[in-house]
Design a protein around this motif. Structure first.
Motif, PDB file in Angstrom:
ATOM      1  N   SER A 121     -11.115  14.855   0.378  1.00  0.00           N
ATOM      2  CA  SER A 121      -9.883  14.419   1.031  1.00  0.00           C
ATOM      3  C   SER A 121      -9.937  12.972   1.530  1.00  0.00           C
ATOM      4  N   PHE A 122     -11.080  12.289   1.421  1.00  0.00           N
ATOM      5  CA  PHE A 122     -11.131  10.900   1.879  1.00  0.00           C
ATOM      6  C   PHE A 122     -12.241  10.142   1.150  1.00  0.00           C
ATOM      7  N   TYR A 123     -12.231   8.820   1.309  1.00  0.00           N
ATOM      8  CA  TYR A 123     -13.175   7.940   0.623  1.00  0.00           C
ATOM      9  C   TYR A 123     -14.178   7.355   1.627  1.00  0.00           C
ATOM     10  N   VAL A 124     -15.374   7.078   1.135  1.00  0.00           N
ATOM     11  CA  VAL A 124     -16.427   6.516   1.981  1.00  0.00           C
ATOM     12  C   VAL A 124     -17.079   5.353   1.237  1.00  0.00           C
ATOM     13  N   HIS A 125     -17.801   4.516   1.995  1.00  0.00           N
ATOM     14  CA  HIS A 125     -18.522   3.393   1.385  1.00  0.00           C
ATOM     15  C   HIS A 125     -19.771   3.097   2.211  1.00  0.00           C
ATOM     16  N   GLY A 126     -20.534   2.117   1.757  1.00  0.00           N
ATOM     17  CA  GLY A 126     -21.804   1.786   2.387  1.00  0.00           C
ATOM     18  C   GLY A 126     -22.964   1.964   1.434  1.00  0.00           C
ATOM     19  N   GLY A 127     -22.719   2.689   0.323  1.00  0.00           N
ATOM     20  CA  GLY A 127     -23.774   2.953  -0.649  1.00  0.00           C
ATOM     21  C   GLY A 127     -23.858   1.917  -1.747  1.00  0.00           C
ATOM     22  N   LEU A 128     -24.619   2.250  -2.793  1.00  0.00           N
ATOM     23  CA  LEU A 128     -24.892   1.319  -3.884  1.00  0.00           C
ATOM     24  C   LEU A 128     -24.266   1.743  -5.208  1.00  0.00           C
ATOM     25  N   SER A 129     -23.380   2.712  -5.199  1.00  0.00           N
ATOM     26  CA  SER A 129     -22.761   3.143  -6.459  1.00  0.00           C
ATOM     27  C   SER A 129     -21.882   2.021  -7.012  1.00  0.00           C
ATOM     28  N   PRO A 130     -21.589   2.038  -8.318  1.00  0.00           N
ATOM     29  CA  PRO A 130     -20.707   1.008  -8.892  1.00  0.00           C
ATOM     30  C   PRO A 130     -19.346   0.960  -8.207  1.00  0.00           C
ATOM     31  N   GLU A 131     -18.823   2.142  -7.840  1.00  0.00           N
ATOM     32  CA  GLU A 131     -17.509   2.193  -7.205  1.00  0.00           C
ATOM     33  C   GLU A 131     -17.491   1.455  -5.873  1.00  0.00           C
ATOM     34  N   GLU A 132     -18.632   1.401  -5.193  1.00  0.00           N
ATOM     35  CA  GLU A 132     -18.717   0.778  -3.875  1.00  0.00           C
ATOM     36  C   GLU A 132     -19.091  -0.703  -3.937  1.00  0.00           C
ATOM     37  N   THR A 133     -19.794  -1.128  -4.972  1.00  0.00           N
ATOM     38  CA  THR A 133     -20.372  -2.478  -4.971  1.00  0.00           C
ATOM     39  C   THR A 133     -19.790  -3.437  -6.003  1.00  0.00           C
ATOM     40  N   ILE A 134     -19.031  -2.959  -6.973  1.00  0.00           N
ATOM     41  CA  ILE A 134     -18.430  -3.845  -7.973  1.00  0.00           C
ATOM     42  C   ILE A 134     -16.926  -3.901  -7.720  1.00  0.00           C
ATOM     43  N   VAL A 135     -16.424  -5.086  -7.411  1.00  0.00           N
ATOM     44  CA  VAL A 135     -15.007  -5.243  -7.091  1.00  0.00           C
ATOM     45  C   VAL A 135     -14.401  -6.339  -7.956  1.00  0.00           C
ATOM     46  N   PRO A 136     -13.069  -6.319  -8.142  1.00  0.00           N
ATOM     47  CA  PRO A 136     -12.432  -7.322  -9.013  1.00  0.00           C
ATOM     48  C   PRO A 136     -11.996  -8.571  -8.257  1.00  0.00           C
ATOM     49  N   LEU A 137     -12.322  -9.723  -8.800  1.00  0.00           N
ATOM     50  CA  LEU A 137     -11.763 -10.985  -8.329  1.00  0.00           C
ATOM     51  C   LEU A 137     -10.531 -11.259  -9.185  1.00  0.00           C
ATOM     52  N   LEU A 138      -9.375 -11.399  -8.538  1.00  0.00           N
ATOM     53  CA  LEU A 138      -8.115 -11.582  -9.253  1.00  0.00           C
ATOM     54  C   LEU A 138      -7.454 -12.886  -8.833  1.00  0.00           C
ATOM     55  N   GLY A 139      -6.890 -13.608  -9.795  1.00  0.00           N
ATOM     56  CA  GLY A 139      -6.166 -14.844  -9.506  1.00  0.00           C
ATOM     57  C   GLY A 139      -4.777 -14.815 -10.101  1.00  0.00           C
ATOM     58  N   PHE A 140      -3.774 -15.307  -9.350  1.00  0.00           N
ATOM     59  CA  PHE A 140      -2.384 -15.284  -9.789  1.00  0.00           C
ATOM     60  C   PHE A 140      -1.703 -16.614  -9.479  1.00  0.00           C
ATOM     61  N   LYS A 141      -0.794 -17.003 -10.339  1.00  0.00           N
ATOM     62  CA  LYS A 141       0.034 -18.181 -10.055  1.00  0.00           C
ATOM     63  C   LYS A 141       1.397 -17.984 -10.707  1.00  0.00           C
ATOM     64  N   LYS A 142       2.315 -18.847 -10.290  1.00  0.00           N
ATOM     65  CA  LYS A 142       3.700 -18.652 -10.700  1.00  0.00           C
ATOM     66  C   LYS A 142       4.389 -19.996 -10.851  1.00  0.00           C
ATOM     67  N   ASP A 143       5.185 -20.145 -11.900  1.00  0.00           N
ATOM     68  CA  ASP A 143       5.923 -21.385 -12.114  1.00  0.00           C
ATOM     69  C   ASP A 143       7.396 -21.041 -12.213  1.00  0.00           C
ATOM     70  N   ASN A 144       8.187 -21.511 -11.246  1.00  0.00           N
ATOM     71  CA  ASN A 144       9.615 -21.180 -11.193  1.00  0.00           C
ATOM     72  C   ASN A 144      10.516 -22.296 -11.685  1.00  0.00           C
ATOM     73  N   ASP A 145       9.950 -23.355 -12.248  1.00  0.00           N
ATOM     74  CA  ASP A 145      10.776 -24.495 -12.654  1.00  0.00           C
ATOM     75  C   ASP A 145      11.695 -24.125 -13.813  1.00  0.00           C
ATOM     76  N   ASN A 146      12.894 -24.714 -13.799  1.00  0.00           N
ATOM     77  CA  ASN A 146      13.854 -24.580 -14.892  1.00  0.00           C
ATOM     78  C   ASN A 146      14.126 -23.125 -15.257  1.00  0.00           C
ATOM     79  N   VAL A 147      14.474 -22.341 -14.265  1.00  0.00           N
ATOM     80  CA  VAL A 147      14.759 -20.930 -14.501  1.00  0.00           C
ATOM     81  C   VAL A 147      16.088 -20.780 -15.221  1.00  0.00           C
ATOM     82  N   GLU A 148      16.062 -20.131 -16.365  1.00  0.00           N
ATOM     83  CA  GLU A 148      17.287 -19.809 -17.080  1.00  0.00           C
ATOM     84  C   GLU A 148      17.350 -18.297 -17.218  1.00  0.00           C
ATOM     85  N   ILE A 149      18.551 -17.755 -17.044  1.00  0.00           N
ATOM     86  CA  ILE A 149      18.671 -16.300 -17.071  1.00  0.00           C
ATOM     87  C   ILE A 149      19.906 -15.889 -17.849  1.00  0.00           C
TER      88      ILE A 149
END
Length: 788
Positions: free
Chosen positions: A643-671
Motif C-alpha cells: 500500500s505504500f512506497y519506501v526508499h533508502g536502499g540500493l535497488s535500481p528503483e531507489e538509486t537510478i533516476v531520470p535527468l530530464l530537460g525541456f525547452k519551448k519556443d513560442n515565436d511566430n505562432v500560427e494556428i
C-alpha cells in the motif's frame, strides 16, 4: 423589335404583381378598363403587363390576341410554373400540374430552398422538405441509419394533404424500386413504408450487437426482420435510446458474457470473444479486463490494440492504465556479466525497469528479477566510491557536467528537484510537457547517492561535493554559490507555489524544491480516495501547469527546465522474504524502512553473520554524517506492504533516476482553428437525445486544455461541458453529449457550441453555430403508404 403586351393567366389568384404598373383584372367589371388599356398600348407602342383572374375576361383577351397577332399580345397561361422553373433553374415534370403547385406558397419558399443538392425537381422538393438522402438515385442502404435518424415523421404527417409532396414522394419510392431487383432491398422499402418504427428499431439494435454470435442476435431481432443481417450498411455504434430498449439489450449481452466462465476460456477463444464485443458498453470492457487479468498470457499486443481502439471513447485514464499493464514486457536478460555503470544504465533503462514496473503494477512477484536487482545493488556498493570519482552521471556532478553549458549562457534556468521520482513515471511526465508544447531535449539516467535519502542527495547535488554531506544543508546558500560560479542571480524556492509568485527574469537560476510526490507515495494507498496512478498524474500535471504559467509571464525569455529527482522508491509486499533480525541489543539512532543510522560503538557490535542481510556503510570511509546499515535484497527494517512506497536502499528503483530537460519556443505562432463538425443532424422532442461532434486538429502541435460547451439555455443535459486534456497533432476526437433534452416548440434550433483551448501557450476561444432540426417522437400508428 415590337413592344409586347404580356397577359398573365391567374385564375387561382396566386400571382403577386411585381410593380405598381402591373394592371390587375379581377372580375368582369374590369373588362372595359382592360380592353382600352390594351388598345392604347398597341396604338402608342407601349409595354403593358396585365394579370387576369377572370376567365371571361381572359377568353375575350385571347380573341384580341387572334385579332392583333401574337407578336403584339403574348398570353402566359403557365406563368407560375415557368416562374418557379426560372428560380430553381430546373424543369418541373409534366405529371406535376398547375394545381399541384397552388396553395403552398411555393414560389416564395423556393427562393429560400437549397437548389445545390443535385438531382431533379423531385429531389429538390424532397431534400428540402425531408432530408438529403432523398437525392440518392437508389435507396440509401449504406447510410440507412443516418437516413432514418434524419427522417421526421412529423413533417411527413403535416404534408399528407400536400398534393405536390405526395406525388414526388410516390415517384421517388417507385424510382427506388425500379433501380433494384434485389428482393431484400425491395422488402426493406416495403417495410420502410408500412412499419417504419419497427424497422428503425431492429436496424438500430443490430447496429449495436452485430458482432455477437447469431444465437444472441436472434434473441434481440424480431423474426420478420432477420433479413437485415444480410444487409450491407454502415455501423456507427450509436445507442439510439429514442427508439431502443437499451436495458433489455444490455441484459441479454451480460447474460451471454456470463455464460463464458473465466476458468474455461482457452487462449484460442479470447480472440473470438474480443472480436464479438461491440465496443459500445463499459460492462463489456470490465468483463474482458477481468478475464485477461486472471491470465495475461491469453492476449497479445494486436488484441490489446483492438481493445484500445474499440473502447477509446468509453474508457478513462485508469482503464487505459489497466490495459497497458495487461501484457508483460519482454523479460530482461541476466545482468551477471555487466561491469560498468554505462552497461548497467543501458540494461536498466532498456530491459529491467519496464518489466519491474509491470510486476509492481500487477502486484506480482518474481524471484529471478529480485535476484537481478540484488546483483546490481551488490555491484553498486562494491564500486560506489570509485564511481563517485570517475563517473559524470552521479548526483554531485550533475550541475557541472550536465547543466554547465546551459548555466554559462544568459538564458533562464529552472531546476525542479523532485523528491522521490524514478523511471516509472518519466515518460508520463515527458508526455505532459509535450502536450504543453515543450521539447524534451534531455533524458538520461543518473545515479543517486547512497543511502537513497533526501538530505544526502539534495545536499550533494547543490553542494557539488561528493564526500562532505551536511545533515542540514542550507539550500539558499548553496543556490547562491552555484549562481556565483556561473555569474547568474540564483534563487532557492522551497515550494513550487513560490515559482508561480516569482517574476521570472532573464539570466536567473531558480531551484525549486518539490515534496508532494514523496508524500503521495508514502501514503497508504488503500485509504486514498483515488488510485495512485491518477494522483501521480494530477501531481505531475500541476507541476507542469505552474511551470508553464510562470514561463508564459516572461515575455518569451529563453528558458530551459530541468527535472532532477533526488532518489526513487520501491513497493515491497509483506510476502517478500525478509531475514533481517531484530535490533534489541543495538542502539539505532534513526530508523527507516531500508536504512538505519547507528553509532560508532554499535557499529562494532554488528555480528559478521548479520552482514548477509545488510550493507555496512562506515561514515569515515563513505563521507556521510552517520554510519548506516542498508538492507540488502528487498529486506527491510520495518514492516512494509503493497500500500505504500519506501526508499533508502540500493535497488535500481531507489538509486537510478531520470535527468530530464525541456525547452519551448513560442515565436511566430500560427494556428488553424479546430474544425468542429456536427454528426447529428436532428434531435427529437420529449426524449433524451445524443449529439455527436467530430473535432479535428490540423496543427503540428496538440490543442490542450480543451473545453467544449453547449451554450443554448433551452437545452438540458446532465453534463453540458466536455473536457479534453489534448487533441494531438492532426488527430480527430469524437465528442458525445448524452441525454440532451430540448424545451423548444420550433422545428429548428441554432445550436451554439463554445470551444476554448490552449495552443503553444496562447489561449483561444470560438463559438460555433449549427442548424439542427427538431423532430417529433416516432409513432407506430403512422403508415408511409398513406402517401402513395
Amino acid at each position: 423589335m415590337m413592344n409586347k403586351i404580356i397577359i398573365y393567366s391567374d385564375s387561382n389568384n396566386i400571382i403577386e404583381p411585381q410593380s405598381e404598373n402591373v394592371l390587375e383584372i379581377n372580375d368582369i367589371s374590369d373588362y372595359v378598363y382592360g380592353y382600352h388599356s390594351i388598345q392604347d398600348a398597341i396604338y402608342n407602342k407601349n409595354q403593358l403587363e396585365m394579370i387576369v383572374r377572370d376567365k371571361y375576361c381572359l377568353n375575350a383577351f385571347i380573341k384580341m390576341q387572334k385579332m392583333y397577332g401574337e407578336e403584339k399580345i403574348k398570353i402566359k397561361k403557365n406563368y407560375y410554373r415557368e416562374k418557379i422553373e426560372d428560380i430553381i433553374d430546373m424543369k418541373i415534370p409534366d405529371y406535376i400540374k398547375k394545381d399541384d403547385l397552388i396553395g403552398i406558397d411555393f414560389l416564395e419558399k423556393s427562393k429560400e430552398m437549397n437548389t445545390e443538392k443535385g438531382g431533379g425537381f423531385e429531389e429538390f422538393v424532397l431534400t428540402n422538405i425531408l432530408n438529403d438522402f432523398f437525392a440518392y438515385k437508389s435507396f440509401p442502404i449504406k447510410n440507412i441509419l443516418s437516413f432514418f435518424d434524419q427522417l421526421d415523421l412529423d413533417v411527413i404527417k403535416n404534408n399528407k394533404k400536400n398534393k405536390l409532396f405526395k406525388k414526388v414522394f410516390k415517384s421517388k419510392i417507385n424510382s427506388w424500386k425500379k433501380k433494384t431487383d434485389d428482393e431484400l432491398i425491395l422488402k426493406l422499402i416495403d417495410l420502410f413504408l408500412s412499419d417504419f418504427k419497427n424497422l428503425y428499431k431492429n436496424i438500430s439494435t443490430y447496429n449495436l450487437i452485430y458482432t455477437y454470435p447469431e444465437n444472441l442476435v436472434n434473441k434481440l431481432i424480431d423474426k420478420e426482420y432477420m433479413f437485415i443481417k444480410n444487409l450491407n450498411f454502415k455501423k456507427d455504434g450509436k445507442k439510439r435510446d429514442n427508439i431502443l430498449n437499451l436495458k433489455k439489450i444490455e441484459k441479454f449481452i451480460e447474460y451471454y458474457l456470463n455464460t463464458k466462465k473465466v476458468k474455461d476460456i482457452k487462449s484460442g477463444e479470447i480472440e473470438s470473444i474480443i472480436h464479438n464485443l461491440s465496443g459500445n458498453f463499459k460492462f463489456e470492457f470490465n468483463y474482458i479486463i477481468n478475464i485477461i487479468s486472471e491470465d495475461p498470457t491469453l492476449i497479445d499486443n494486436a488484441l490489446l490494440t483492438e481493445l484500445k481502439t474499440k473502447y477509446k471513447n468509453i474508457i478513462d485514464y485508469n482503464d487505459r492504465n489497466k490495459l497497458n499493464n495487461l501484457i508483460p514486457p519482454d523479460r530482461p536478460e541476466s545482468p551477471a556479466q555487466l561491469d560498468s555503470l554505462n552497461e548497467w544504465f543501458n540494461w536498466l533503462t532498456n530491459q529491467y525497469f519496464d518489466y519491474r514496473f509491470w510486476l509492481e503494477n500487477n502486484n506480482k512477484e518474481d524471484d529471478e528479477i529480485n535476484k537481478y536487482s540484488f546483483l546490481y545493488s551488490s555491484w553498486l556498493f562494491e564500486n560506489y566510491i570509485k564511481l563517485l570519482s570517475t563517473e559524470e552521471n552521479v548526483m554531485p556532478k550533475i550541475i557541472t557536467s550536465k547543466l554547465g553549458d546551459a548555466l554559462e549562457d544568459d538564458k533562464t534556468i529552472i531546476i525542479i528537484m523532485l523528491d522521490n521520482f524514478n523511471y516509472k513515471y518519466a515518460d508520463q511526465l515527458i508526455e505532459i510537457f509535450n502536450k504543453k508544447s515543450y521539447t524534451n531535449f534531455k533524458k538520461e539516467p543518473i545515479l543517486s547517492m547512497i543511502p537513497s535519502e533526501t538530505y544526502i542527495n539534495k545536499g550533494t547535488l547543490l553542494s557539488m561535493n561528493t564526500f562532505e554531506v551536511d545533515e542540514k544543508p542550507d539550500y539558499n546558500k548553496l543556490c547562491e554559490n552555484i549562481g556565483k560560479m556561473y555569474s547568474k542571480d540564483a534563487k532557492y524556492l522551497s515550494t513550487i507555489g513560490k515559482l508561480k509568485e516569482s517574476e521570472i527574469k532573464k539570466n536567473y537560476l531558480y531551484i525549486v524544491n518539490y515534496l508532494m510526490l514523496d508524500k503521495t507515495l508514502h501514503e497508504n494507498q488503500n485509504q486514498a480516495a483515488s488510485s495512485l496512478p491518477n494522483r501521480i498524474k494530477n501531481e505531475l500535471e500541476a507541476i507542469v501547469q505552474i511551470i508553464d504559467d510562470s514561463i508564459n509571464d516572461t515575455n518569451k525569455l529563453e528558458t530551459e527546465v530541468y527535472i532532477i529527482p533526488d532518489h526513487g522508491s520501491v513497493k515491497i509486499p509483506s510476502s517478500r522474504m525478509n531475514l533481517i533480525p531484530g535490533f534489541d541489543e543495538i542502539n539505532i539512532i534513526d530508523d527507516g524502512y531500508r536504512s538505519v543510522k547507528i553509532s560508532d560503538r554499535n557499529l562494532k557490535q554488528i555480528k559478521k553473520s548479520d552482514q548477509d542481510f545488510y550493507y555496512i556503510m562506515d561514515k569515515n570511509r563513505f563521507g556521510v554524517p552517520h554510519n548506516y546499515l542498508i538492507a540488502k535484497y528487498y529486506y527491510r527494517f520495518k514492516e512494509t506492504n503493497n500500500s505504500f512506497y519506501v526508499h533508502g536502499g540500493l535497488s535500481p528503483e531507489e538509486t537510478i533516476v531520470p535527468l530530464l530537460g525541456f525547452k519551448k519556443d513560442n515565436d511566430n505562432v500560427e494556428i488553424e482553428l479546430p474544425n468542429l463538425n456536427i454528426k447529428t443532424k436532428s434531435i427529437r422532442k420529449s426524449v433524451k437525445n445524443e449529439i455527436e461532434f467530430g473535432l479535428k486538429n490540423s496543427n503540428p502541435f496538440s490543442l490542450n486544455d480543451m473545453k467544449i460547451e453547449l451554450a443554448n439555455s433551452e437545452m438540458k443535459c446532465p453534463n453540458k461541458t466536455k473536457y479534453l486534456e489534448a487533441v494531438d497533432a492532426f488527430e480527430e476526437e469524437k465528442i458525445l453529449f448524452n441525454k440532451v433534452e430540448i424545451s423548444n416548440n420550433k422545428s429548428t434550433i441554432t445550436l451554439l457550441v463554445d470551444v476554448s483551448f490552449n495552443y503553444l501557450n496562447n489561449k483561444y476561444d470560438k463559438r460555433y453555430k449549427f442548424e439542427l432540426s427538431i423532430k417529433s417522437i416516432q409513432e407506430n400508428s403512422f403508415d408511409l403508404n398513406d402517401l402513395l
